[in-house]
Write an enzyme that holds these catalytic residues in place. Sequence first.
Site, mmCIF file in Angstrom:
data_model
loop_
_atom_site.group_PDB
_atom_site.id
_atom_site.type_symbol
_atom_site.label_atom_id
_atom_site.label_comp_id
_atom_site.label_asym_id
_atom_site.label_seq_id
_atom_site.Cartn_x
_atom_site.Cartn_y
_atom_site.Cartn_z
ATOM 1 N N HIS A 21 0.842 -1.207 0.000
ATOM 2 C CA HIS A 21 0.000 0.000 0.000
ATOM 3 C C HIS A 21 0.874 1.253 0.000
ATOM 4 O O HIS A 21 0.634 2.197 -0.733
ATOM 5 C CB HIS A 21 -0.878 0.050 1.264
ATOM 6 C CG HIS A 21 -1.943 -0.999 1.330
ATOM 7 N ND1 HIS A 21 -2.134 -1.803 2.423
ATOM 8 C CD2 HIS A 21 -2.900 -1.369 0.438
ATOM 9 C CE1 HIS A 21 -3.154 -2.619 2.207
ATOM 10 N NE2 HIS A 21 -3.629 -2.383 1.010
ATOM 11 N N LYS A 45 -17.193 -6.803 6.045
ATOM 12 C CA LYS A 45 -15.935 -7.335 6.581
ATOM 13 C C LYS A 45 -15.829 -7.033 8.063
ATOM 14 O O LYS A 45 -16.240 -5.982 8.523
ATOM 15 C CB LYS A 45 -14.737 -6.706 5.867
ATOM 16 C CG LYS A 45 -14.531 -7.188 4.446
ATOM 17 C CD LYS A 45 -13.230 -6.610 3.892
ATOM 18 C CE LYS A 45 -13.072 -6.920 2.405
ATOM 19 N NZ LYS A 45 -11.929 -6.178 1.819
ATOM 20 N N ARG A 94 -1.922 -6.189 -8.373
ATOM 21 C CA ARG A 94 -0.908 -7.192 -8.043
ATOM 22 C C ARG A 94 -0.925 -8.286 -9.104
ATOM 23 O O ARG A 94 -0.689 -8.024 -10.262
ATOM 24 C CB ARG A 94 -1.186 -7.796 -6.661
ATOM 25 C CG ARG A 94 -0.820 -6.901 -5.529
ATOM 26 C CD ARG A 94 -1.431 -7.363 -4.239
ATOM 27 N NE ARG A 94 -2.887 -7.254 -4.295
ATOM 28 C CZ ARG A 94 -3.695 -7.413 -3.271
ATOM 29 N NH1 ARG A 94 -3.204 -7.730 -2.110
ATOM 30 N NH2 ARG A 94 -4.984 -7.274 -3.417
ATOM 31 N N SER A 132 -2.975 -7.745 2.990
ATOM 32 C CA SER A 132 -3.249 -7.517 4.415
ATOM 33 C C SER A 132 -3.674 -8.816 5.097
ATOM 34 O O SER A 132 -3.284 -9.085 6.235
ATOM 35 C CB SER A 132 -4.359 -6.475 4.585
ATOM 36 O OG SER A 132 -3.945 -5.241 4.078
HETATM 37 P P1 ADP Z 1 -9.686 -3.689 -0.741
HETATM 38 O O1 ADP Z 1 -10.455 -4.335 0.348
HETATM 39 O O2 ADP Z 1 -10.335 -2.515 -1.390
HETATM 40 O O3 ADP Z 1 -9.068 -4.638 -1.752
HETATM 41 P P2 ADP Z 1 -7.037 -3.391 0.250
HETATM 42 O O4 ADP Z 1 -6.611 -2.591 1.414
HETATM 43 O O5 ADP Z 1 -6.811 -4.852 0.299
HETATM 44 O O6 ADP Z 1 -8.515 -3.002 0.045
HETATM 45 O O7 ADP Z 1 -6.351 -2.812 -1.073
HETATM 46 C C1 ADP Z 1 -6.517 -1.480 -1.474
HETATM 47 C C2 ADP Z 1 -5.830 -1.282 -2.808
HETATM 48 O O8 ADP Z 1 -4.449 -1.529 -2.660
HETATM 49 C C3 ADP Z 1 -6.294 -2.216 -3.923
HETATM 50 O O9 ADP Z 1 -6.244 -1.518 -5.143
HETATM 51 C C4 ADP Z 1 -5.275 -3.317 -3.899
HETATM 52 O O10 ADP Z 1 -5.170 -3.951 -5.159
HETATM 53 C C5 ADP Z 1 -4.029 -2.516 -3.575
HETATM 54 N N1 ADP Z 1 -3.019 -3.354 -2.947
HETATM 55 C C6 ADP Z 1 -3.146 -4.168 -1.888
HETATM 56 N N2 ADP Z 1 -1.992 -4.799 -1.617
HETATM 57 C C7 ADP Z 1 -1.102 -4.372 -2.555
HETATM 58 C C8 ADP Z 1 0.266 -4.683 -2.847
HETATM 59 N N3 ADP Z 1 0.932 -5.579 -2.140
HETATM 60 N N4 ADP Z 1 0.837 -4.040 -3.894
HETATM 61 C C9 ADP Z 1 0.140 -3.159 -4.617
HETATM 62 N N5 ADP Z 1 -1.146 -2.848 -4.424
HETATM 63 C C10 ADP Z 1 -1.759 -3.444 -3.405
#
Ligand code: ADP
Length: 171
Positions: A21, A45, A94, A132
């Site tokens: 992130h 969630k 990703r 996460s």
């Molecule tokens: P959501 O529940 O909306 O997927 P996340 O917090 O998991 O929320 O992810 C928010 C954004 O960050 C999404 O666009 C996700 O693809 C991106 N993201 C999550 N992990 C990574 C990572 N390791 N590298 C790049 N982008 C990421």
Amino acid sequence: MDNQVRRAVYPGSFDPPTLGHLDIIQRAAQLFDELIVAIAVNSQKQPLFSLEERAEMLRECCTHLPNVRVATLEGLLVRFAQQAGACAIVRGLRAVSDFEYEFQMATMNRQLAPEVDTCFLMTHQQFAFLSSSMVKEVARLGGAVDAFVPPNVAHRLRQRFAPETAGNFHP
Ligand code: ADP
């Protein structure tokens, strides 16, 4: 929309924020004049960290980025973006598995608000398999998460899952 300031919204759950992130935040902060990191309230969630805790962790990680602010996002993302005067939504991509959902969401958002575009940033290879949920699982099982999350987040995870080893956190 404010034409002077190129503002973007980066929405997500950030439960907790990871180095993946943070990489997207840093890169988006260079592309846009202002970036709003918007923590989504998702009633489906059951998050590990409260909204306030996630906001605090994100703020701590972004102190070196003066054009980034953290907000909470309730309701429709495009409406939030419109109200904030944003011209773009930022999402991280990703593995291929992210694509279908992201494509669906971007298409829907374009229908709802054609003036707000979605901007995808490819993850750095080293974070391609970082999520996460994976981080929470490793922390829950007592593994070290320092390679995956910023130090303040690693500290919070230790406080949550292994308080006896957490100690104090000094940034
Ligand atoms: P959501 O529940 O909306 O997927 P996340 O917090 O998991 O929320 O992810 C928010 C954004 O960050 C999404 O666009 C996700 O693809 C991106 N993201 C999550 N992990 C990574 C990572 N390791 N590298 C790049 N982008 C990421």
